[in-house]
Design an enzyme around this catalytic site. Structure first.
Site, PDB file in Angstrom:
ATOM      1  N   LYS B  40       0.913  -1.284   0.110  1.00 26.65           N
ATOM      2  CA  LYS B  40      -0.013  -0.046  -0.124  1.00 26.65           C
ATOM      3  C   LYS B  40       0.752   1.084   0.053  1.00 26.65           C
ATOM      4  CE  LYS B  40      -3.735   2.416   1.134  1.00 26.65           C
ATOM      5  NZ  LYS B  40      -4.926   2.662   0.484  1.00 26.65           N
ATOM      6  N   CYS B 129      -3.511   7.617  -8.737  1.00 29.15           N
ATOM      7  CA  CYS B 129      -4.545   7.915  -7.744  1.00 29.15           C
ATOM      8  C   CYS B 129      -5.349   9.156  -8.284  1.00 29.15           C
ATOM      9  CB  CYS B 129      -3.860   7.891  -6.595  1.00 29.15           C
ATOM     10  SG  CYS B 129      -5.368   8.310  -5.258  1.00 29.15           S
ATOM     11  N   LYS B 167       3.587   3.232 -12.323  1.00 27.38           N
ATOM     12  CA  LYS B 167       2.237   2.968 -12.572  1.00 27.38           C
ATOM     13  C   LYS B 167       1.389   4.104 -13.032  1.00 27.38           C
ATOM     14  CE  LYS B 167      -1.856   1.035  -9.823  1.00 27.38           C
ATOM     15  NZ  LYS B 167      -2.016   0.418  -8.622  1.00 27.38           N
TER      16      LYS B 167
END
Lengths: 466, 422
Positions: B40, B129, B167
């Protein structure tokens, strides 16, 4: 005259709390909210769906199930009731196994059809609990229709007529409305109060009832024809038939022999105390092979009668009763004596001694007794009571003399499109004209006939029964 | 297997998300059989809200799509680092990846050193995100700016001795642009997709988006089975452009072995899973590995390398599709259950070539299989896709008699333009 306002009060006064039928629980359990939602989502929403084709009232089943799935349960009930105003009793009483659920495509695909009947019950119950009102009386036409009998055919017909703006008065021979819906459906399928609650909702459109009015007794068909714009005959079938059995003429034996329709009516309306004598029954013989015979057998087993015997004069394959009902009856412990027929009933030690003769079906379809040489020793059984489920009489005697009314094969002849008899002002539907079918058939015929009556009294129809 | 220099016992990793929040969880996941875990995301400490998740169901099935407004790890960095050390000590052969998201160059330098010291096998830069963190200039705010992405990836490559995975966010127009930026700044691999910016539902009674926090909602990140097609397109687009030069870790709705195989056929070297584990738990890894092994045995593949990227050459532009290839529906009466769904679909949403059969089956209520007007069928697949009865509708090839023989749309355009210029 009870109206929609007083119907509920009247009914509660007339129904004792400790009715025997309260001992029965639903054979098909109701669905709760979660179960209904899961089941509704299983439906694949067929187009031109087989289930709708199989429904005598053509309910748009995929539509109402889609509405349950999307959370519009009131809308689902509206869809059902638009096609079938007695959607609640049909949800309970319909043999869905051989109608909608019998042709469900998921039955073909994965052997488990959608529980259409239970979803229908869920939707209508929810809507009725919310007090949703779906229908309003049409603009008054000034026309008035009399309906004889307050069973499903009459209720459906009356409701549709009221939507079309005609006043309706329903004449009922007993003190309770609903006919077989209230007094004839097996209590493990539907109790009398479900039928009565449904009638309250149905009658709220403005149906008027007159009780304890029976044709041929205190009601005259001629007077109805004279007084009203049209008459609908929806009084179903008559009293239970009584076959010729040696010994039946003895009052002692008659006291222990009951017509099945009469018996079921008692189960549904009498108190437990009134029916206490049933507790002492050890063995009951039910004579017949139809669905009412099977209902009675299953009711007796549910009440704890140790030995219930079905005696049917033909073979299992020839039974008119549904296979699924027979299967349940056997699973519940009912003993079936096929190809037997009571030939003699005698008294023996405070019980009945019933002699069953052996029968066979001849090539011409007639039932014949086997010659003694071919038959085994006649079966002799001791029973506490015998129920006769060998059919019901018709109203031919009181109707057939009336101009235009004609019976064929025990059915009052009507035009199947309009429900009109040979008399221009008299219409009919339900068991009286179909010889005894399901509630849903009566509802369908009642509604169709309402359209026929509407056209006739608005002057669009003049031809009688063909 | 080796993914961009990171060893992993199998291609199944847990994505950076709640299932990799703590060392205790990651250890249980490895014990269950997961090959790797992307921790995480760690960064500056944050505070989360309640509630955090929303979902969209399909019929009876829960979580067809899932969304969250949770931020990065809300645990102290030291705790995460200490637990990483412990996990790596107990599971030295499993892939442990640190997902990072900070702002300044100095913060990146410091955090990269810390996770390397903790024993991590690789670093994943969270530039994806789409909620909360992007409002602070991080996450997808970086992924949407190729120059910034390139700069920060450059910093990471400058400091890191272990492989760096970037990412990517799908909240852009052309995924190959940020992928190119990552590659040109030296990234060892990319992983995608991160979640899609979304409002998952609106509460029709309280009039607020969900998940609702004291009467208000915000856009969150969408994931779960529903996003798989979007993710596969993006993975495939990068694979077409970069081939084996840029390893891809595929993410987005992987729930079954077949989903994973599809991602890998489109060029993913590993897959990362989150929603399916949040729904059903780590135990699903058994089914993923077993299913993939069975598939490989059936196909005669001896390693995942045998099929990674195998569908990429067959992923082409529309303009290169064969216009002479002609399919039409083929109705198989014996398998038809009579639902007529294909009839209504074809008439209202297709090309009006299926009609109700006037004849009924023996039950008198179920129609026989619908009737196809073959000359009207354009071979769109709709009837076959909505048919619930296995085998009732297939597609069959027919000879194509018209003038586009042996050519593509592109050939036709070139020919026309050639004619025009003459």
């Amino acid at each position: 005259m009870p109206t929609k306002e007083t119907l509920a009060d009247l009914l509660s006064q007339k129904r004792p709390e400790d009715r025997l039928e309260n001992k029965f629980s639903d054979f098909k359990k109701p669905l709760n909210h979660t179960e209904a939602e899961i089941e509704a989502h299983r439906c694949i929403n067929c187009y031109d769906a087989p289930c709708t084709h199989a429904c005598p009232t053509s309910i748009d089943i995929p539509k109402f199930i889609r509405r349950i799935a999307s959370g519009d349960v009131t809308g689902a009930a509206g869809t059902i009731l638009e096609s079938n105003i007695l959607g609640l009793s049909c949800a309970h009483a319909c043999p869905t196994e051989v109608l909608c659920e019998g042709v469900c495509v998921l039955k073909t695909l994965s052997k488990t059809p959608i529980m259409i009947g239970r979803l229908q019950r869920y939707a209508v119950e929810q809507a009725y609990e919310k007090g949703t009102r779906f229908f309003h009386a049409g603009k008054p036409t000034g026309k008035h229709v009399a309906l004889v009998g307050s069973g499903p055919a009459s209720l459906s017909c009356a409701h549709e007529l009221k939507r079309l703006g005609h006043d309706v008065t329903i004449f009922e021979k007993s003190s309770l409305p609903g006919g077989l819906n209230t007094q004839g459906i097996a209590p493990y399928k539907m109790k009398a109060d479900v039928s009565l609650r449904e009638i309250e909702h149905t009658a709220s459109i403005g149906l008027t009832f007159e009780y304890e009015k029976e044709l041929g007794k205190n009601l005259s068909l001629q007077e109805l024809v004279d007084k009203y714009d049209a008459v609908f005959l929806g009084m179903g079938l008559g009293a239970d038939n009584s076959p010729k059995i040696a010994g039946l003429d003895s009052p002692q034996i008659q006291a222990r022999t009951h017509g099945v329709v009469d018996f079921i009516s008692k189960l549904k309306t009498k108190t437990q105390k009134d029916m206490e004598w049933l507790q002492n029954c050890h063995t009951v013989i039910v004579v017949g092979g139809g669905n009412t015979a099977l209902d009675a057998c299953r009711e007796l087993k549910a009440l704890g009668v140790p030995r219930v015997i079905l005696s049917y004069r033909r073979s299992m394959d020839e039974m008119p009763g549904y296979t699924h009902e027979l299967l349940h009856a056997r699973q519940e412990g009912v003993e079936c004596f096929f190809n037997t027929l009571p030939v003699r009933i005698a008294m023996a030690d405070q019980a009945l001694k019933v002699t069953l003769g052996k029968t066979a079906t001849a090539a011409n379809g007639q039932v014949t007794f086997l010659p003694v040489s071919q038959a085994e020793e006649p079966e002799t059984l001791h029973a506490d009571i015998v129920l006769l489920a060998t059919g019901q009489s018709t109203h031919e005697k009181i109707l057939a003399g009336f101009p235009g009314l004609k019976f064929e094969k025990n059915r009052l002849v009507v035009n199947h499109e309009t429900g009109q008899t040979g008399h221009l002002k008299i219409f009919a539907g339900g068991d009286l004209t179909n010889g005894g079918m399901e509630v849903v058939n009566a509802v369908a015929e009642g509604k169709k006939t309402a359209i026929g009556i509407h056209k006739a009294i608005e002057g669009e129809l003049s031809n009688g029964a063909k | 297997m080796n993914f961009a220099g990171i060893y992993s016992p199998n291609p199944f990793w847990l994505a950076s998300a709640p299932p990799t929040n703590t060392g205790e969880q990651v250890e249980r996941a490895f014990e269950a059989g997961w090959g790797g875990a992307v921790w995480k995301t760690i960064g500056r400490p944050i505070q989360n809200v309640t509630s955090r998740f929303g979902a969209i169901d399909f019929a009876n099935k829960k979580l067809m799509g899932f969304n969250n407004i949770e931020l990065i790890s809300d645990r102290p960095t030291e705790t995460n680092l200490r637990e990483m050390v412990e996990v790596k000590k107990r599971y030295p052969k499993h892939a442990l990846i640190a997902s990072l998201m900070v702002e300044t160059k100095e913060e990146w330098r410091e955090l990269i050193k810390q996770v390397e010291d903790a024993g991590c096998d690789g670093i994943e830069l969270n530039f994806g995100c789409p909620h909360g963190m992007c409002e602070r200039g991080m996450g997808s705010a970086v992924g949407q700016e190729p120059n910034i992405l390139e700069m920060i990836t450059g910093w990471a490559k400058e400091y890191a001795r272990i492989p760096v995975i970037v990412k990517l966010t799908p909240n852009i127009t052309d995924i190959t642009i940020p992928a190119e930026a990552a590659r040109s700044s030296g990234a060892d691999a990319v992983s995608l997709i991160n979640t899609i910016k979304s409002i998952i539902s609106v509460d029709v009674n309280s009039f607020a988006p969900t998940p609702t926090v004291n009467g208000k909602g915000t856009n969150g990140g969408y994931c779960g089975p529903a996003v798989k097609p979007i993710a596969m397109h993006m993975v495939g687009a990068i694979a077409r452009k970069h081939g084996k030069n840029l390893p891809i870790s595929g993410i987005g709705g992987v729930s079954t072995w077949k989903d994973a195989v599809e991602f890998m056929l489109l060029g993913a070297g590993t897959v990362q899973v989150c929603t399916a584990v949040m729904h059903y738990g780590y135990r699903i890894i058994d089914d993923l590995t077993h299913g993939m092994k069975a598939y490989m045995n059936e196909k005669g593949f001896t390693s995942v390398g045998d099929f990674i990227g195998k569908a990429v050459p067959n992923y082409t532009d529309w303009g290169s599709l064969d216009l002479t290839y002609a399919l039409i529906a083929d109705i198989h009466d014996e398998s038809c259950i009579g639902c007529n769904l294909c009839v209504v679909a074809c008439n209202d949403g297709g090309h009006q070539c299926l009609s109700l059969n006037p004849e009924y089956k023996a039950d008198g209520h179920t129609r026989k299989a619908p009737i196809l007007k073959e000359e009207e069928c354009v071979g769109c697949n709709l009837c076959k896709l909505i048919c619930p009865a296995p085998g009732a509708i297939s597609m069959k090839q027919i000879p194509y008699e018209k003038h586009y023989h042996g050519r593509t749309y592109r050939h036709g355009v070139m020919e026309m333009s050639h004619e025009l210029h003459q």
